[in-house]
Motif scaffolding. Structure first.
Motif, PDB file in Angstrom:
ATOM      1  N   GLU A  53      -7.775  78.082 -14.810  1.00 40.95           N
ATOM      2  CA  GLU A  53      -7.381  79.440 -14.464  1.00 40.95           C
ATOM      3  C   GLU A  53      -8.287  80.466 -15.152  1.00 40.95           C
ATOM      4  N   ALA A  54      -8.581  80.210 -16.414  1.00 37.65           N
ATOM      5  CA  ALA A  54      -9.435  81.138 -17.160  1.00 37.65           C
ATOM      6  C   ALA A  54     -10.848  81.158 -16.583  1.00 37.65           C
ATOM      7  N   TYR A  55     -11.406  79.968 -16.304  1.00 38.95           N
ATOM      8  CA  TYR A  55     -12.740  79.915 -15.714  1.00 38.95           C
ATOM      9  C   TYR A  55     -12.756  80.642 -14.368  1.00 38.95           C
ATOM     10  N   ARG A  56     -11.680  80.500 -13.616  1.00 36.88           N
ATOM     11  CA  ARG A  56     -11.612  81.157 -12.317  1.00 36.88           C
ATOM     12  C   ARG A  56     -11.645  82.671 -12.479  1.00 36.88           C
ATOM     13  N   GLN A  57     -10.908  83.191 -13.462  1.00 29.67           N
ATOM     14  CA  GLN A  57     -10.920  84.630 -13.709  1.00 29.67           C
ATOM     15  C   GLN A  57     -12.285  85.110 -14.162  1.00 29.67           C
ATOM     16  N   LEU A  58     -13.023  84.244 -14.836  1.00 30.05           N
ATOM     17  CA  LEU A  58     -14.355  84.601 -15.324  1.00 30.05           C
ATOM     18  C   LEU A  58     -15.434  84.418 -14.264  1.00 30.05           C
ATOM     19  N   GLY A  59     -15.028  83.957 -13.074  1.00 29.01           N
ATOM     20  CA  GLY A  59     -15.993  83.783 -11.998  1.00 29.01           C
ATOM     21  C   GLY A  59     -16.776  82.489 -12.053  1.00 29.01           C
ATOM     22  N   GLN A  60     -16.332  81.533 -12.896  1.00 25.29           N
ATOM     23  CA  GLN A  60     -17.016  80.252 -13.032  1.00 25.29           C
ATOM     24  C   GLN A  60     -16.336  79.230 -12.116  1.00 25.29           C
ATOM     25  N   LEU A  63     -16.930  75.275 -12.706  1.00 25.09           N
ATOM     26  CA  LEU A  63     -16.224  74.775 -13.882  1.00 25.09           C
ATOM     27  C   LEU A  63     -14.715  74.803 -13.654  1.00 25.09           C
ATOM     28  N   SER A  64     -14.234  75.827 -12.967  1.00 30.61           N
ATOM     29  CA  SER A  64     -12.819  75.925 -12.662  1.00 30.61           C
ATOM     30  C   SER A  64     -12.377  74.763 -11.784  1.00 30.61           C
ATOM     31  N   LEU A  65     -13.136  74.454 -10.746  1.00 35.12           N
ATOM     32  CA  LEU A  65     -12.795  73.354  -9.849  1.00 35.12           C
ATOM     33  C   LEU A  65     -12.742  72.034 -10.606  1.00 35.12           C
ATOM     34  N   ALA A  66     -13.715  71.795 -11.470  1.00 39.11           N
ATOM     35  CA  ALA A  66     -13.733  70.539 -12.223  1.00 39.11           C
ATOM     36  C   ALA A  66     -12.467  70.394 -13.061  1.00 39.11           C
ATOM     37  N   ASP A  67     -11.994  71.479 -13.664  1.00 38.24           N
ATOM     38  CA  ASP A  67     -10.789  71.403 -14.489  1.00 38.24           C
ATOM     39  C   ASP A  67      -9.523  71.255 -13.647  1.00 38.24           C
ATOM     40  N   TYR A  68      -9.464  71.918 -12.511  1.00 34.54           N
ATOM     41  CA  TYR A  68      -8.308  71.719 -11.617  1.00 34.54           C
ATOM     42  C   TYR A  68      -8.220  70.246 -11.217  1.00 34.54           C
ATOM     43  N   GLU A  69      -9.355  69.651 -10.879  1.00 36.61           N
ATOM     44  CA  GLU A  69      -9.347  68.261 -10.441  1.00 36.61           C
ATOM     45  C   GLU A  69      -8.959  67.323 -11.579  1.00 36.61           C
ATOM     46  N   ARG A  70      -9.335  67.658 -12.812  1.00 35.62           N
ATOM     47  CA  ARG A  70      -8.899  66.846 -13.946  1.00 35.62           C
ATOM     48  C   ARG A  70      -7.403  67.000 -14.201  1.00 35.62           C
ATOM     49  N   ALA A  88      -7.667  73.830  -6.193  1.00 36.28           N
ATOM     50  CA  ALA A  88      -8.850  72.973  -6.075  1.00 36.28           C
ATOM     51  C   ALA A  88      -9.355  72.945  -4.634  1.00 36.28           C
ATOM     52  N   ALA A  89      -8.424  72.856  -3.677  1.00 36.32           N
ATOM     53  CA  ALA A  89      -8.829  72.817  -2.264  1.00 36.32           C
ATOM     54  C   ALA A  89      -9.531  74.115  -1.865  1.00 36.32           C
ATOM     55  N   GLU A  90      -8.986  75.236  -2.322  1.00 41.29           N
ATOM     56  CA  GLU A  90      -9.600  76.530  -1.991  1.00 41.29           C
ATOM     57  C   GLU A  90     -10.998  76.646  -2.586  1.00 41.29           C
ATOM     58  N   LEU A  91     -11.137  76.254  -3.858  1.00 42.72           N
ATOM     59  CA  LEU A  91     -12.441  76.353  -4.508  1.00 42.72           C
ATOM     60  C   LEU A  91     -13.432  75.363  -3.898  1.00 42.72           C
TER      61      LEU A  91
END
Length: 224
Positions: A53-60, A63-70, A88-91
């Motif tokens: 969630e934090a990476y997503r807010q930062l525009g990353q 990295l955000s997708l990788a963490d959602y999948e984990r 994860a599906a959206e990203l």
């Protein structure tokens, strides 16, 4: 590092939420907090979810997708698991359309660098070409590039990869924390890529995160 005794899901979620709030204000400080939480609670999906969630807010997005999948296989609550799956599906849809552009941008960044080590530039380019087709191999190759980068940055030869973690710690004495953290990601993902595990497959987002991390370090090195 020993794993802490079991804590309640609510307690871990609260700590992860605090780390999230820190990270959206100060990325480097937040990443440190998340690293500490993952060391204490490596099997809790909420830590990965909040970092995503934090990476997503930062525009990353990668990295955000990788963490959602984990997070998905580790989350215990059905509602949380579904939120992670949806995010994860959206990203993934967004990145699958934009990965070609992201890799083209990475190639331009590499071409702009005036590195004294031509072989390092070639090695990074070879890894870049495999990011979207063979992510595990790409991350392993980028770990090799990390070793070569440390040769140049610290002026010594590396024998294998056993001392890379210690050398990354030593680099922290002169490099910004964010740079060291980027390289730690390259190191960790590279180890996973070199020894693939069926229960922990690497995605294109992981390989791109590793590539981006190394490029950020190379850009710092050129300016330092």
């Amino acid at each position: 590092m020993p794993v802490s005794p079991p804590a309640s899901l609510q307690a871990i979620a609260h700590l992860a939420g605090l780390a999230h709030d820190i990270m959206v204000r100060d990325r480097a400080a937040g990443e440190v907090q998340f690293q500490r939480l993952l060391a204490r609670y490596p099997g809790d999906g909420m830590v990965y979810y909040e970092r995503a969630e934090a990476y997503r807010q930062l525009g990353q997005s990668a990295l955000s997708l990788a963490d959602y999948e984990r997070a998905v296989p580790l989350l215990q609550l059905k509602e949380s698991k579904q939120r992670a799956l949806d995010a994860a599906a959206e990203l993934h849809q967004r990145l699958s359309g934009g990965m070609a552009g992201a890799l083209a941008d990475a190639r331009r960044r590499l071409e702009r660098l005036q590195l004294p080590d031509l072989l390092l530039s070639i090695a990074v380019l070879e890894a870049l070409e495999l990011v979207d087709q063979q992510p595990a191999r790409a991350t392993a190759m980028l770990r090799d590039c990390l070793a070569r980068f440390l040769d140049q940055a610290q002026g010594k030869a590396v024998v294998g990869h056993g001392d890379l973690r210690a050398r990354l710690t030593a680099l922290g004495e002169r490099a910004p924390l964010a740079v060291v953290q980027h390289l730690q990601l390259v190191y960790v993902l590279g180890n996973l890529g070199a020894r693939p595990r069926p229960d922990q497959p690497l995605a294109v987002a992981d390989a791109y995160g590793s590539l981006n991390g190394l490029l950020c370090a190379l850009e710092w090195w050129e300016k330092s």
